[in-house]
Enzyme design. Structure first.
Site, PDB file in Angstrom:
ATOM      1  N   CYS A  52      49.231  36.712  -1.107  1.00 42.58           N
ATOM      2  CA  CYS A  52      48.311  37.269  -0.113  1.00 42.58           C
ATOM      3  C   CYS A  52      47.612  38.521  -0.656  1.00 42.58           C
ATOM      4  O   CYS A  52      48.275  39.489  -1.028  1.00 42.58           O
ATOM      5  CB  CYS A  52      49.115  37.608   1.153  1.00 42.58           C
ATOM      6  N   TRP A  95      54.766  31.476   7.042  1.00 43.25           N
ATOM      7  CA  TRP A  95      55.570  32.009   5.932  1.00 43.25           C
ATOM      8  C   TRP A  95      57.067  31.846   6.166  1.00 43.25           C
ATOM      9  O   TRP A  95      57.552  32.131   7.262  1.00 43.25           O
ATOM     10  CB  TRP A  95      55.281  33.495   5.754  1.00 43.25           C
ATOM     11  N   TYR A 144      51.196  35.384  12.796  1.00 45.01           N
ATOM     12  CA  TYR A 144      52.354  35.911  12.067  1.00 45.01           C
ATOM     13  C   TYR A 144      51.982  36.145  10.610  1.00 45.01           C
ATOM     14  O   TYR A 144      52.330  35.362   9.730  1.00 45.01           O
ATOM     15  CB  TYR A 144      53.524  34.940  12.205  1.00 45.01           C
ATOM     16  N   VAL A 146      51.384  38.455   6.962  1.00 43.32           N
ATOM     17  CA  VAL A 146      51.910  39.478   6.075  1.00 43.32           C
ATOM     18  C   VAL A 146      50.717  40.308   5.607  1.00 43.32           C
ATOM     19  O   VAL A 146      49.597  39.772   5.578  1.00 43.32           O
ATOM     20  CB  VAL A 146      52.636  38.852   4.853  1.00 43.32           C
ATOM     21  N   GLU A 161      48.827  46.022   9.360  1.00 42.50           N
ATOM     22  CA  GLU A 161      47.441  46.080   8.876  1.00 42.50           C
ATOM     23  C   GLU A 161      47.466  46.726   7.488  1.00 42.50           C
ATOM     24  O   GLU A 161      47.759  47.919   7.339  1.00 42.50           O
ATOM     25  CB  GLU A 161      46.584  46.880   9.865  1.00 42.50           C
ATOM     26  N   SER A 162      47.130  45.926   6.468  1.00 37.45           N
ATOM     27  CA  SER A 162      47.298  46.383   5.085  1.00 37.45           C
ATOM     28  C   SER A 162      46.544  47.658   4.752  1.00 37.45           C
ATOM     29  O   SER A 162      47.038  48.506   4.011  1.00 37.45           O
ATOM     30  CB  SER A 162      46.863  45.270   4.133  1.00 37.45           C
ATOM     31  N   TYR A 209      37.071  34.378   2.505  1.00 39.24           N
ATOM     32  CA  TYR A 209      37.677  33.581   3.593  1.00 39.24           C
ATOM     33  C   TYR A 209      36.594  33.033   4.516  1.00 39.24           C
ATOM     34  O   TYR A 209      36.703  31.928   5.050  1.00 39.24           O
ATOM     35  CB  TYR A 209      38.676  34.424   4.398  1.00 39.24           C
TER      36      TYR A 209
END
Ligand code: GSH
Length: 359
Positions: A52, A95, A144, A146, A161-162, A209
């Site tokens: 990811c 996942w 869900y 990552v 939230e990355s 995406y």
């Protein structure tokens, strides 16, 4: 008690006109001094997939800052599985955790055999699915994803939230970091970084995406045009400076890198981003090689997990889970950008294009 939303994946997030619309992350708390979530060594755990790009931004910063002894990491299996396999009415796939020595998994469509090397199981909560973590944290979104930053003290999700996790790792754990002096979001460059992120996120990071998950020609065409004009803009910037924001590597580079490294091996084929390969942009290709050679960056790149995930996880896009074989690992070749820009800086006058060197 709140009702959980119906479980769904990114493949369900399209508008009536076929555009991919990513749902905002639901857990947005902050780790900060004096706050509910204090920065402490051993308290937090990061759940990621090595496939990811969003999760791997966080892992890169964790390695660059030297936080591997302070924050634990679990790594999912790359291939999405049914998450409630015993409930025929619940068709969600997502996942899963496995130990590296576990037997291989087939795709959720029943094809292929994909090994567990590189997986790190959930030893903190003992869950089998990332979904379980969200349910433990009373999730209401039904998505869900990552990365997940987990608090072992309150046993809940702090943040998923990355872009926010990345900043917390950059600034809040310096007292336990091996590399506390590194600042990927320095005060003086914040406006420039925010501006870069504001167009790179929609058109490139999420843009790939938007191409790949579009369900109409028009939505794909728009995303494709935006993606390649943004890449042209990046190519222009990188012809005259080493990094996106100038001489210093910042979070803008970490964020972009995770999309770029997946471009030729996955997105060109899988997401139909095939105007050209990334390696055909001399400056971007040199920049990817430069970043790949930066300590901490290559450790967060696992091409096996990357290719396996995309090609084996989306039943509608690739039902037989066959993984294309081609491709050469051009990003592993060293780059001369550091010397080039050091020399250029010591001279007056313009910097020549093509600083990325020959492939
Ligand atoms: N806003 C999130 C997005 C994360 C995200 O979408 N992760 C993907 C993996 S690349 C995921 O876990 N998707 C699960 C799904 O679509 O069900 C972030 O940047 O942290």
């Amino acid at each position: 008690m709140t009702m959980a939303a119906k479980a769904r994946t990114a493949l369900d997030e399209t508008s009536t006109t076929g555009e991919f619309k990513r749902t905002d992350a639901g857990f947005r708390s902050k780790i900060e001094r004096g706050g509910r979530f204090e920065a402490e060594a051993g308290r937090y755990h990061l759940y990621i997939s090595l496939a990811c790009p969003w999760a791997c931004r966080c892992l890169t910063v964790l390695y660059m800052k030297g936080l591997e002894d302070a924050i634990g990491v679990s790594v999912t299996h790359p291939t999405w599985q049914r998450t409630r396999p015993h409930d025929p009415a619940d068709e969600h796939i997502g996942w899963v955790f496995r130990a590296p020595t576990d037997p291989p998994l087939a795709s959720s469509t029943g094809f292929g055999s994909f090994g567990c090397e590189g997986c790190v199981p959930d030893t903190v909560n003992g869950t089998a699915f990332v979904r379980d973590l969200y349910e433990m944290a009373n999730d209401t979104t039904g998505k869900y994803s990552v990365p997940v930053l987990w608090d072992t003290k309150e046993r809940t999700i702090v943040n998923n939230e990355s872009s926010e996790i990345l900043r917390m790792l950059n600034s809040e754990f310096n007292h336990v970091a091996k590399n506390p002096g590194l600042d990927l979001y320095p005060e003086a460059l914040r406006a420039a970084i925010d501006d870069l992120n504001s167009w790179i996120y929609p058109s490139i990071n999420n843009g790939v995406y938007r191409c790949g998950f579009a369900t109409s020609q028009a939505a794909y065409d728009t995303a494709f045009e935006e993606l390649f004009s943004a890449l042209d803009r990046v190519e222009g910037i990188l012809s005259s400076q080493r990094y996106l924001a100038g001489d210093a590597l910042t979070e803008a580079d970490v964020r972009l890198f995770q999309t770029l490294i997946r471009f030729d091996p996955v997105y060109v084929v899988y997401f139909k981003t095939n105007k050209c390969f990334l390696r055909e942009y001399p400056n971007i290709a040199g920049y990817v090689r430069d970043l790949y050679g930066t300590p901490g960056v290559a450790a967060a790149v696992h091409m096996g997990h990357i290719k396996t995930h995309y090609f084996t996880s989306h039943p509608r896009l690739n039902p037989y889970a066959v993984i294309p074989r081609g491709g050469d690992a051009w990003w592993e070749r060293p780059s001369d950008r550091a010397e080039f820009f050091a020399t250029a800086a010591s001279k007056t006058g313009a910097v020549a294009a093509g600083a990325g060197g020959k492939l």
